[in-house]
Design a protein around this motif. Structure first.
Motif, PDB file in Angstrom:
ATOM      1  N   ASP A   1      -6.899  -2.262  -0.446  1.00 28.16           N
ATOM      2  CA  ASP A   1      -5.454  -2.427  -0.561  1.00 28.16           C
ATOM      3  C   ASP A   1      -5.065  -3.825  -1.027  1.00 28.16           C
ATOM      4  O   ASP A   1      -3.933  -4.257  -0.832  1.00 28.16           O
ATOM      5  CB  ASP A   1      -4.763  -2.108   0.772  1.00 28.16           C
ATOM      6  CG  ASP A   1      -5.168  -3.057   1.888  1.00 28.16           C
ATOM      7  OD1 ASP A   1      -6.087  -3.877   1.672  1.00 28.16           O
ATOM      8  OD2 ASP A   1      -4.571  -2.986   2.980  1.00 28.16           O
TER       9      ASP A   1
ATOM     10  N   ARG B   1       0.834  -1.207   0.000  1.00 26.30           N
ATOM     11  CA  ARG B   1       0.000   0.000   0.000  1.00 26.30           C
ATOM     12  C   ARG B   1       0.865   1.252   0.000  1.00 26.30           C
ATOM     13  O   ARG B   1       0.636   2.192  -0.778  1.00 26.30           O
ATOM     14  CB  ARG B   1      -0.917  -0.003   1.227  1.00 26.30           C
ATOM     15  CG  ARG B   1      -1.815   1.233   1.322  1.00 26.30           C
ATOM     16  CD  ARG B   1      -2.720   1.169   2.548  1.00 26.30           C
ATOM     17  NE  ARG B   1      -3.557   2.347   2.610  1.00 26.30           N
ATOM     18  CZ  ARG B   1      -3.194   3.510   3.147  1.00 26.30           C
ATOM     19  NH1 ARG B   1      -1.971   3.616   3.682  1.00 26.30           N
ATOM     20  NH2 ARG B   1      -4.006   4.549   3.169  1.00 26.30           N
TER      21      ARG B   1
ATOM     22  N   SER C   1      -7.603   6.581   0.898  1.00 25.07           N
ATOM     23  CA  SER C   1      -8.366   5.431   1.362  1.00 25.07           C
ATOM     24  C   SER C   1      -8.648   4.500   0.181  1.00 25.07           C
ATOM     25  O   SER C   1      -8.232   4.758  -0.939  1.00 25.07           O
ATOM     26  CB  SER C   1      -9.678   5.887   2.006  1.00 25.07           C
ATOM     27  OG  SER C   1     -10.484   6.556   1.050  1.00 25.07           O
TER      28      SER C   1
ATOM     29  N   ASP D   1      -7.219  11.508  -1.706  1.00 28.93           N
ATOM     30  CA  ASP D   1      -7.889  10.508  -0.888  1.00 28.93           C
ATOM     31  C   ASP D   1      -7.062   9.230  -0.936  1.00 28.93           C
ATOM     32  O   ASP D   1      -6.995   8.563  -1.974  1.00 28.93           O
ATOM     33  CB  ASP D   1      -9.299  10.267  -1.427  1.00 28.93           C
ATOM     34  CG  ASP D   1     -10.076   9.249  -0.595  1.00 28.93           C
ATOM     35  OD1 ASP D   1      -9.536   8.785   0.441  1.00 28.93           O
ATOM     36  OD2 ASP D   1     -11.208   8.915  -0.987  1.00 28.93           O
TER      37      ASP D   1
END
Length: 312
Positions: free
Chosen positions: A216, A191, A213, A211
């Motif tokens: 992953d 990630r 988020s 962003d």
């Protein structure tokens, strides 16, 4: 390169059309066949049909080097018969599909006027209009391209381990870059390898905070890497062309804001990415994957030989 980039849209129309006719490719770009052909040729130095045929043959070569069957690859490349595919392949690569050397011995790219190639596993990289050989004498570009390519390779390898192994704790307390959080699992390392460039790109472009988020898993990270990597390369090309490595930005995304030289940003990212790529290899080996395979060798010399087809 962003998804709204005009050249990217043209390339998508060339390579993703259901059929190989000029009319079908032009329809995908919402242009007349005449205007589409002229625009692609002017911007890429290659006709749409020639580019489509070349990139599909590159993808075929990559698949064959990975062990795919000739028949399967022939039809996936859009050929009506194995014989027709074999003739086209021999003209392009100088050997029959069944005789193609492994990836360890040569790359899968063909000469191109524009630096546009099929890039394993599923990525099309646009190398700023340069032919593939140009990075040989440009150590900065070579280092950055190797870094991005190696992340691709590691994402493909990470997809081969199971979910539990991907998220298993392997190195408690590992935290190479404090503000990122821990790198104790393979999932965390992958990630960070993919996301770490996005805040820098946003700061350099004067954009808002990205962003970070989202899922992953290796497939999702690979899709994200395909969007970010060309932007990172484009930034490198632009700064290098302007000789602007001593320019500074004020990173408003930091709290408090902090100034950085562009040269510092690139050196910073290469340092931590190199460390994490090796960390990922250790974790992959710990998960039981054979990391001694030739395509997983991180040596930039061997990578460059595979990429260009250069023999030692």
């Amino acid at each position: 390169m962003t998804e709204t980039d005009p050249l990217r849209r043209l390339l998508d129309a060339v390579l993703e059309a259901d059929g190989a006719s000029l009319e079908e490719m032009a329809a995908g770009a919402h242009l007349s066949p005449f205007h589409f052909q002229r625009t692609v040729r002017r911007r890429a130095g290659e006709t749409p049909s020639a580019m489509r045929r070349r990139v599909r043959l590159e993808r075929a070569a990559w698949s064959l080097q990975g062990g795919a069957a000739v028949t399967e690859v022939a039809f996936a490349a859009g050929y009506d018969s194995v014989e027709g595919f074999s003739r086209a392949f021999r003209r392009a690569f100088g050997c029959a599909p069944s005789d193609l050397p492994s990836r360890a011995e040569r790359g899968h790219w063909l000469p191109a006027p524009n630096g546009i190639h099929f890039h394993s596993p599923t990525t099309l990289y646009v190398d700023a209009g340069r032919a593939r050989e140009s990075s040989s004498g440009d150590v900065l570009t070579l280092l950055v391209q190797h870094d991005l390519d190696d992340v691709d390779v590691l994402l493909t390898a990470a997809a081969e381990v199971g979910e539990d192994a991907y998220r298993a704790m392997r190195l408690p307390g590992s935290r190479p870059r404090g503000f990122d959080g821990p790198d104790e699992t393979l999932a965390q390392v992958m990630r960070h390898l993919v996301l770490s460039r996005e805040p820098w790109l946003a700061s350099i472009a004067g954009e808002g905070e990205p962003d970070l988020s989202g899922p992953d898993d290796p497939a999702s990270l690979a899709a994200r890497h395909r969007r970010t990597a060309p932007r990172w390369l484009a930034m490198l090309r632009d700064v290098d062309r302007r000789g602007a490595w001593q320019d500074a930005i004020v990173d408003a995304l930091c709290d408090p804001p902090e100034s950085f030289l562009l040269s510092q940003i690139l050196a910073h990212e290469l340092t931590y990415s190199t460390h994490r790529r090796q960390l990922a290899r250790w974790m992959l080996a710990d998960a039981g994957l054979d990391t001694t395979a030739a395509h997983l060798d991180p040596d930039p010399i061997l990578w460059h030989r595979r990429r260009t087809g250069e023999q030692p």
